[in-house]
Structure formats: structure tokens, C-alpha cells
Write an enzyme that holds these catalytic residues in place. Structure first.
Site, PDB file in Angstrom:
ATOM      1  N   GLU A   2      12.884   0.142   6.226  1.00  0.00           N
ATOM      2  CA  GLU A   2      14.173  -1.150   6.512  1.00  0.00           C
ATOM      3  C   GLU A   2      13.623  -1.998   5.640  1.00  0.00           C
ATOM      4  O   GLU A   2      12.184  -2.546   6.013  1.00  0.00           O
ATOM      5  CB  GLU A   2      14.097  -1.052   8.107  1.00  0.00           C
ATOM      6  CG  GLU A   2      15.366  -1.634   8.381  1.00  0.00           C
ATOM      7  CD  GLU A   2      15.223  -3.248   8.547  1.00  0.00           C
ATOM      8  OE1 GLU A   2      15.413  -4.134   7.837  1.00  0.00           O
ATOM      9  OE2 GLU A   2      14.767  -3.342   9.496  1.00  0.00           O
TER      10      GLU A   2
ATOM     11  N   CYS B 100      15.728  -9.784   8.311  1.00  0.00           N
ATOM     12  CA  CYS B 100      16.086  -8.781   7.361  1.00  0.00           C
ATOM     13  C   CYS B 100      17.835  -8.853   7.273  1.00  0.00           C
ATOM     14  O   CYS B 100      18.249  -8.458   6.210  1.00  0.00           O
ATOM     15  CB  CYS B 100      15.555  -7.490   7.658  1.00  0.00           C
ATOM     16  SG  CYS B 100      15.946  -7.084   9.369  1.00  0.00           S
TER      17      CYS B 100
HETATM   18  P1  NDP Z   1       4.738  -6.260   3.539  1.00  0.00           P
HETATM   19  O1  NDP Z   1       5.696  -5.214   2.965  1.00  0.00           O
HETATM   20  O2  NDP Z   1       3.763  -7.046   2.719  1.00  0.00           O
HETATM   21  O3  NDP Z   1       4.304  -6.023   5.085  1.00  0.00           O
HETATM   22  C1  NDP Z   1       4.974  -5.368   6.123  1.00  0.00           C
HETATM   23  C2  NDP Z   1       4.046  -4.511   6.875  1.00  0.00           C
HETATM   24  O4  NDP Z   1       3.375  -3.578   6.103  1.00  0.00           O
HETATM   25  C3  NDP Z   1       2.796  -5.411   7.229  1.00  0.00           C
HETATM   26  O5  NDP Z   1       2.694  -4.827   8.793  1.00  0.00           O
HETATM   27  C4  NDP Z   1       1.888  -5.387   6.525  1.00  0.00           C
HETATM   28  O6  NDP Z   1       0.579  -5.425   7.326  1.00  0.00           O
HETATM   29  C5  NDP Z   1       2.064  -3.653   6.231  1.00  0.00           C
HETATM   30  N1  NDP Z   1       1.450  -3.311   4.896  1.00  0.00           N
HETATM   31  C6  NDP Z   1       1.294  -4.086   3.866  1.00  0.00           C
HETATM   32  N2  NDP Z   1       0.607  -3.158   2.944  1.00  0.00           N
HETATM   33  C7  NDP Z   1       0.274  -2.007   3.495  1.00  0.00           C
HETATM   34  C8  NDP Z   1      -0.299  -0.809   2.926  1.00  0.00           C
HETATM   35  N3  NDP Z   1      -0.657  -0.826   1.671  1.00  0.00           N
HETATM   36  N4  NDP Z   1      -0.477   0.126   3.852  1.00  0.00           N
HETATM   37  C9  NDP Z   1       0.151   0.167   5.130  1.00  0.00           C
HETATM   38  N5  NDP Z   1       0.408  -1.136   5.536  1.00  0.00           N
HETATM   39  C10 NDP Z   1       0.854  -2.305   4.828  1.00  0.00           C
HETATM   40  O7  NDP Z   1       5.996  -7.469   3.826  1.00  0.00           O
HETATM   41  P2  NDP Z   1       5.503  -8.981   4.380  1.00  0.00           P
HETATM   42  O8  NDP Z   1       5.348  -8.735   5.836  1.00  0.00           O
HETATM   43  O9  NDP Z   1       4.416  -9.587   3.674  1.00  0.00           O
HETATM   44  O10 NDP Z   1       6.883  -9.531   3.863  1.00  0.00           O
HETATM   45  C11 NDP Z   1       7.167  -9.669   2.318  1.00  0.00           C
HETATM   46  C12 NDP Z   1       8.376  -9.508   1.890  1.00  0.00           C
HETATM   47  O11 NDP Z   1       9.216  -8.499   2.635  1.00  0.00           O
HETATM   48  C13 NDP Z   1       9.250 -10.744   2.483  1.00  0.00           C
HETATM   49  O12 NDP Z   1       8.979 -12.204   1.837  1.00  0.00           O
HETATM   50  C14 NDP Z   1      10.592 -10.299   2.548  1.00  0.00           C
HETATM   51  O13 NDP Z   1      11.179 -10.380   1.158  1.00  0.00           O
HETATM   52  C15 NDP Z   1      10.322  -8.790   3.225  1.00  0.00           C
HETATM   53  N6  NDP Z   1      10.552  -8.685   4.365  1.00  0.00           N
HETATM   54  C16 NDP Z   1      11.585  -7.692   4.733  1.00  0.00           C
HETATM   55  C17 NDP Z   1      11.907  -7.602   5.982  1.00  0.00           C
HETATM   56  C18 NDP Z   1      12.696  -6.669   6.433  1.00  0.00           C
HETATM   57  O14 NDP Z   1      13.040  -6.590   7.847  1.00  0.00           O
HETATM   58  N7  NDP Z   1      13.953  -6.337   5.592  1.00  0.00           N
HETATM   59  C19 NDP Z   1      11.116  -7.994   6.926  1.00  0.00           C
HETATM   60  C20 NDP Z   1       9.621  -8.829   6.485  1.00  0.00           C
HETATM   61  C21 NDP Z   1       9.673  -8.945   5.320  1.00  0.00           C
HETATM   62  P3  NDP Z   1      -0.308  -6.879   6.917  1.00  0.00           P
HETATM   63  O15 NDP Z   1       0.537  -7.886   7.435  1.00  0.00           O
HETATM   64  O16 NDP Z   1      -1.505  -6.404   7.824  1.00  0.00           O
HETATM   65  O17 NDP Z   1      -0.436  -6.983   5.531  1.00  0.00           O
END
Ligand code: NDP
Length: 698
Positions: A275, A314
Site C-alpha cells: 500500500e 496515503c
Molecule cells: P519508506 O518506504 O522509506 O518507509 C516505509 C517503511 O519501510 C518504514 O518502516 C521504513 O523503515 C521501511 N523500510 C525502508 N527501507 C526498507 C528496507 N530496505 N527494508 C525493509 N524496510 C524498509 O517510506 P517513508 O516512510 O520514508 O516515506 C517516504 C515516502 O513514501 C513519502 O514521502 C510518501 O511519498 C510515501 N508514503 C506513502 C504512504 C502510504 O501510505 N501510501 C505512507 C507513508 C509514506 P525506516 O523508517 O526505519 O526507514
């Protein structure tokens, strides 16, 4: 566990006292694990101060997975759906009593009190909703059985589908915007399905998720191994996943692609639910003019979606599509409404929008606004500057709402591809409904769209062209606005997820959300074998003819398959006429021989279907007071063959299934009822639903 302080931090404002930055521990293999290195500082979104530190270094990720598989899974699978739902309800009650702690922590994420209603109350509400749906719609059993299919001429070989709990682990990787809701909305369906959970929150707001995790552990509600929590990175966790596991992710497209393409995830066909970024649209119908109530509803909905959680949702509206003839009026109204938003410290009175989750997130949003501004014009707000109430935009991640306008959206690309994950949206004109639909689809799949119209044809045309591009369509008008839960709120009972850019995943959706953690298996066997395996009697299976009438047995004594066959009763013309006169149902098929005979379905006058049901009850009931308490409905009723005067009907009544009720003093019994005529042809069939007393109350 918030352990001994590592480092003192001094808040600059006098109202905040000296606090230490705690280390957030992970909960692994039934104990808290505190890292000693690799810490990431977590800053307050409001003032930039370090409020916690996270690291998962030293965790044995393979050990977590094994522990979930070997301990948590078997313990959960010993419980039936209702028992697991009871745990979820208990947890909801436990968290409700402690939610003030979560509110207090959440202010540092930038959440206002209104935002907390979405994240904290919304998360706990999802637990309540899932517990209730599971008790209502799932049996007090371990597997779910679907409809039976006859596979042979004589009915001795049948097929059905069963759903059983996956014997692996559910790994939940969550986004930063909803640290509480994101964790709980994934947890409830997995636990009710019987699958243990390893949850990993986004680090930047993990102190809120950590507090929830600590409460879950302290509550002692889940069996050992059912819940584990990783604070920090996931290390080599994914390398340990297999085909019985589920990976459910919320976040960015980049991370989602990384996870989906992880060699182990693809090689082992690990179930992957994503998602992610979504350029959700709101369309103002061409039928709406500024003097109509829908105009104002639209302005309010867009403003709300731009500013709740500072637009870090989101589901937030990113693209606003309006008829080209009134784009000036819509823009003016939106600007006026956005001008009323008060940005500032969420705890400061009068503030209606808090900061973004952190300074890094604000930089991201500014970068994306700059990309959008290459093709669109900023018509409200300055992404680089704002004057937050009770705070500073230097140390806190404050940002003004930003409205852009793009007058040539057909030729633009960034507006359809770039998600600025903050209080940012772009307004654009459309020329026709087809044009509006075409523009919406340029988002390549979204979680939700709002269609604001009061015209049936507009609604129908937009739904037909946009449904397959969306997980949810919210149709807003004056009739539903007051009670509408809004564009941005995913609900436990409805599907959350969307195709294409939105990730192609699906969460929630009532019982559907639980099925993501179960395997569907086709089962072929004799009807008796299927009945014994599924606990649901099927036609052709053995019937048990007991000494007493089944209504004499209490819930515990009744067994699936208990049956009675009644005596026949002949239907007379007088019966039909009496029934017609008594009830007022004088439909010609029952009262006019000539007109009935002209009807292609009837040989002449026939008995009322409801007369047959009433006579059936008269044939099968045992009238004396006893353990059968009440009849609460019929399901799947079909009249299969007309009954004429002179025909004799007979009834077979069989216990089809039994289910524990929400109240302890009775249970729900589903009966298979079949009515035959004198030629042994089925004339009607249905499920009868009754309540039977439990032994103590019987
Ligand atoms: P990320 O995709 O970077 O992070 C989401 C989750 O994935 C976090 O828990 C993060 O952990 C984890 N994660 C990141 N890299 C890895 C990996 N290689 N392996 C396993 N887990 C990983 O999104 P962000 O939260 O930084 O948000 C970035 C962008 O994503 C936002 O600006 C927005 O555009 C979008 N977003 C979309 C959402 C939605 O619901 N559709 C919600 C939030 C964000 P950690 O925090 O420790 O890096």
C-alpha cells in the site's frame, strides 16, 4: 521498553522540562532487546529536539521468525476464531484505558488532537470492529468452509473450499504517518486469522508505535511468540521468509519495489501486500455550480484532506479536478478556506494543522513541490516559509498548505506522477466527463477518489470509468455528507488498497482482510466426510435420527446432522383461500385459476410460498417449552417448484451448523430445511436460524 537514559536532552522552551532521550527497545522472542550500537536519533517534529533513539542492531532476525513459527503460530492455532477475536477486543479495551499516554507522545509527531482521532482512536476502533466482525461472521472453529459444489451425478462426491491459517509469520512494515493505526489495522486481521506478527514501524515516529507495543506486551493478552516488535532496521529478516509467510508493507514506491523484488520474496512466493504512494483525485461534477450545497462540501473535503495530518495521508487528495467553467470560483473558495488553517504547535490552542513528521520529510515535500512547480503555478502558500503559532519553522517541520494550479493537465506529467507527501494539492480544469476520467486515470491507480455530484448520470459514468483504477470511490453529495466518514478514512469494513501505483494490495474490507493470512484449499470427498471435516452438514451426508425431537436438545447436546422427517400435509384449495383472505395476499396466482394458468410458471392456482413456510413450521416444530429459544431468521430461501391444491408437502429438518453466540447463555443453530412434494421433488429449501440454550440455562 524505555530503558535507562543514554543522553540528556534539554528542551529550549520553559514549559518543557528536562527529559532524556530513551533508547527504544525491540521485543524479540518474548523479551525486550536493547541495542548497544547503531542508534538513529529521532527528533520531535515540533522543535527538532532528539526525543528517542532506535536501533535493531544485535537482533537475531532469523530467531524472531523461528520463534513466531514455532511458538506463536501453534499457540494461536490452538484457539478458534472467536477466542482470537476475544483477545483483540481485550486489547482494544486495554489500549482505550491508556490512550492519553499515546496522545501525549503523538504531539511530538506533529499530530493535532484531531489527527490523534484518526491514528489512535482509529487504530483502537479498528481492533473493536475486527473483534466484532469476527464474532459475527466467523464460526467458533479453526477453518472456514465455503459453499459446497456437487461434482457427481448421484451426489456421493462433492467439493468445497476451506481456508486455514498460514503456518508462517506476518511481517508488517509500516509507514511513519500512522504509527498506531498502521500497526493495529494490520495486527487485528493477522491475529484473528491465527498468524503471529512481527511488526516494524517507521523509525521517525517509532516512539508512538513503541508505546503501543509496550502496552501490548504488558497486557499479557497474546500467547508467547504471537507478537514481536522491531525498532530500527529489519536487518536480514526478509532472508528468512518462506511461502507460508506474509509481508505487508506501507510506504514509498521505492521501498515497495525493493521488497517485492527481494530475491527471497520472489523465489519463495512470499505473499506480498503493498500500500503505497497514490495520487488520489477529487472530481467536482459538471452538474455542480457555486450556489449548490455540493460546491461547499467539495471545498471542505479538499481542505480537510490537504490539512489533516498535514497532508501526510496515503489517502489525501493530491489532484483536484473541476469543470473549466468554474475553476476560478473553486480556486478562490479553496484559497479562502486554506487561509483559515492555523499552522503551529499541535498543543497550542487554536492550531488546526501541525508540522510534518520531521525536517527530512519537509525537505522531501519541498523538493516535490519544486518539481510540481515546474509545470504548475503555486496559487496559495509558500513552501519555504510559514509562521507557526507557538513554534518556529526553523527547528520544527512546519509548512504552509500549498495549492498549485495547472491549466494544461493533459500535457503535464509531474502533477500525475509526483506525490508531495504533505499539505499539497493541485487544481486543474477538465472539459468533459471523459476528459475528467482520463485525467484521473493518469494517476495510474489510486487508493480512493471523491466524486462530488448530485446527478445520477454523472455518478454512473464516473464510477464505470474509474472503479477499476481505485480501491474505493467516495461519492459525496448533500444526502450523505452529514454522516459521510470522509474521503480519507479507510474503514475496517471496506477495502483499503488500490491497483497500480497504489501498490496493487488490499487490506481491511471486513472478513476479506483476515483471508489474506489464510490459504484457500479445494477439498473433494464424500458428503459425510466433508461434513465431518468442516463441521457443516451438506446434502447427501449421513443424517442422525435421534430418540427425541431435535428441539428437545440444548445447544451442547445437538449435533451437526441431527434430523427429523415430518409427516406429509396435503394442501387444499380451502387452505389457499383461507391464507389469501387471512393475510390479504390475494395475488392472482393463488386466487384466479384462469389468470394463473396463463402464467408460464404455474399450472393453475398454486399455494403461496409463505403458506408453505408456515405449514412447514407447523409440521416440524415441537411446541412445548424447551431449550429452543427463538427463530431469528431465514437465509437462502428458494421456491423451486409450484405446489398445487392436492399436493402433499413433507419436511426434512437437519442441523447444518452450530456457532457459539456473543452471549454465553445460548448458541446459534443453522438448520437445513427442505420441503418435498409427494413425488419427492424439492419444492423449497432454506436455512433456518435459531438460538438454543446452553446447558446451564436450559
Ligand atoms: P519508506 O518506504 O522509506 O518507509 C516505509 C517503511 O519501510 C518504514 O518502516 C521504513 O523503515 C521501511 N523500510 C525502508 N527501507 C526498507 C528496507 N530496505 N527494508 C525493509 N524496510 C524498509 O517510506 P517513508 O516512510 O520514508 O516515506 C517516504 C515516502 O513514501 C513519502 O514521502 C510518501 O511519498 C510515501 N508514503 C506513502 C504512504 C502510504 O501510505 N501510501 C505512507 C507513508 C509514506 P525506516 O523508517 O526505519 O526507514
Amino acid at each position: 521498553m524505555i530503558t535507562a537514559p543514554r543522553q540528556a536532552v534539554f528542551w529550549p522552551e520553559p514549559k518543557r522540562t528536562i527529559v532524556m532521550a530513551p533508547i527504544l527497545a525491540s521485543y524479540a522472542q518474548d523479551r525486550w532487546h536493547k541495542a548497544v550500537s547503531g542508534f538513529e536519533d529521532i527528533q520531535s517534529a515540533v522543535n527538532g529536539q532528539i526525543i528517542a533513539q532506535a536501533s535493531s542492531s544485535g537482533l537475531d532476525f532469523g530467531g524472531l521468525v523461528q520463534h513466531a513459527r514455532n511458538k506463536g503460530g501453534p499457540a494461536l492455532r490452538k484457539l478458534n476464531f472467536h477466542q482470537r477475536a476475544d483477545m483483540i477486543k481485550k486489547l482494544a479495551l486495554y489500549l482505550t484505558e491508556r490512550k492519553q499516554t499515546l496522545y501525549d507522545l503523538s504531539f511530538n509527531t506533529g499530530a493535532t488532537s484531531r489527527d490523534n482521532l484518526f491514528d489512535i482512536d482509529g487504530g483502537i476502533g479498528t481492533l473493536f470492529a475486527y473483534a466484532s466482525m469476527a464474532k459475527k461472521h466467523l464460526p467458533d472453529k479453526y477453518i472456514l468452509a465455503e459453499e459446497v459444489e456437487t461434482l457427481s451425478r448421484n451426489g456421493t462426491f462433492m467439493g468445497t473450499h476451506i481456508l486455514s491459517s498460514l503456518q508462517g509469520v506476518a511481517v508488517h512494515i509500516n509507514a511513519y504517518n500512522f504509527p498506531c493505526w498502521g500497526m493495529l489495522e494490520k495486527l487485528a486481521p493477522a491475529i484473528i486469522a491465527g498468524v503471529p506478527v512481527i511488526t516494524k514501524p517507521a523509525t521517525v515516529t517509532s516512539y508512538v508505535a513503541h508505546a503501543v507495543a509496550q502496552m501490548i506486551v504488558d497486557s499479557g493478552i497474546f500467547p508467547p511468540g504471537a507478537f514481536q516488535f522491531i525498532c530500527g532496521s529489519t536487518g536480514d529478516l526478509l532472508d528468512h521468509l518462506e511461502g507460508q509467510d506474509v509481508l505487508s508493507f506501507t510506504g514509498s514506491i521505492t521501498t515497495s519495489e525493493k521488497l517485492r523484488n527481494h530475491p527471497i520474496i520472489s523465489a519463495n512466493a512470499v505473499r506480498f501486500i503493498a500500500e503505497r504512494d497514490s495520487l488520489n483525485a477529487a472530481v467536482l461534477g459538471p452538474d455542480i455550480s457555486p450556489d449548490m450545497p455540493e460546491f461547499d462540501l467539495f471545498i471542505r473535503a479538499v481542505t480537510q484532506e490537504m490539512t489533516v495530518k498535514a497532508g501526510q495521508k496515503c489517502t489525501a487528495i493530491r489532484r483536484i479536478m473541476v469543470p473549466e467553467t468554474i475553476i476560478a470560483e473553486v480556486t478562490t473558495a479553496l484559497k479562502a478556506r486554506l487561509d483559515r488553517i492555523v499552522v503551529g504547535d499541535p498543543q497550542h490552542e487554536g492550531v488546526t494543522m501541525g508540522p510534518l513528521a520531521g525536517l527530512a520529510q519537509r525537505e522531501d515535500v519541498r523538493r516535490h513541490v519544486a518539481t510540481l512547480a515546474q509545470e504548475s503555478e503555486i496559487v496559495f502558500g509558500d513552501p519555504q516559509h510559514c509562521d507557526p503559532l507557538g513554534a518556529s519553522d526553523q527547528s520544527g517541520a512546519f509548512m504552509s498548505p500549498v495549492l498549485l494550479q495547472n491549466l494544461n493537465p493533459r500535457d503535464a506529467t509531474s502533477v500525475h506522477h509526483t506525490e508531495a507527501f504533505g499539505p499539497v494539492a493541485t487544481i486543474m480544469p477538465y472539459t468533459s466527463l471523459a476528459d475528467a476520467a482520463c485525467l484521473v486515470k493518469r494517476g495510474e491507480g489510486s487508493l480512493v477518489a471523491t466524486l462530488c455530484t448530485y446527478d445520477d448520470n454523472v455518478a454512473a459514468e464516473l464510477v464505470a470509468s474509474l472503479a477499476s483504477f481505485h480501491g474505493r470511490l467516495h461519492i459525496l453529495d448533500r444526502d450523505c455528507a452529514k454522516e459521510s466518514t470522509g474521503h480519507g478514512s479507510p474503514l475496517p469494513a471496506l477495502v483499503h488498497g488500490g491497483p497500480g501505483r497504489a501498490g496493487g494490495g488490499e487490506e481491511l474490507g471486513g472478513i476479506r482482510g483476515i483471508r489474506h493470512y489464510m490459504q484457500r484449499t479445494a477439498l473433494q470427498a464424500s458428503p459425510t466426510r466433508l461434513t465431518r471435516l468442516t463441521g457443516r452438514w451438506t446434502i447427501g451426508a449421513q443424517e442422525a435420527l435421534r430418540k427425541e425431537h431435535p428441539f428437545r436438545y440444548n445447544f451442547a447436546q445437538l449435533t451437526v446432522g441431527d434430523t427429523i422427517h415430518t409427516q406429509p400435509r396435503t394442501i387444499t384449495v380451502q387452505d389457499i383461500e383461507h391464507f389469501a383472505e387471512f393475510t390479504g395476499d390475494t395475488f392472482y396466482a393463488h386466487t384466479d385459476e384462469k389468470a394463473a394458468a396463463a402464467n408460464p410458471f404455474f399450472p393453475g392456482r398454486v399455494a403461496h410460498g409463505y403458506l408453505l413456510l408456515s405449514f412447514a413450521a407447523g409440521l416440524f416444530v415441537d411446541p412445548a417449552p424447551g431449550p429452543l429459544l427463538a427463530n431469528y431468521g431465514l437465509e437462502s430461501l428458494r421456491f423451486l417448484k409450484p405446489v398445487s391444491p392436492g399436493d402433499a408437502i413433507q419436511v426434512r429438518l437437519t442441523v447444518k451448523s452450530k456457532n457459539a453466540a456473543r452471549e454465553p447463555h445460548y448458541g446459534e443453530v443453522r438448520w437445513d430445511v427442505e420441503l418435498f412434494n409427494q413425488n419427492k421433488e424439492t419444492v423449497a429449501r432454506y436455512d433456518l436460524l435459531t438460538m438454543s440454550a446452553q446447558p446451564a440455562a436450559a
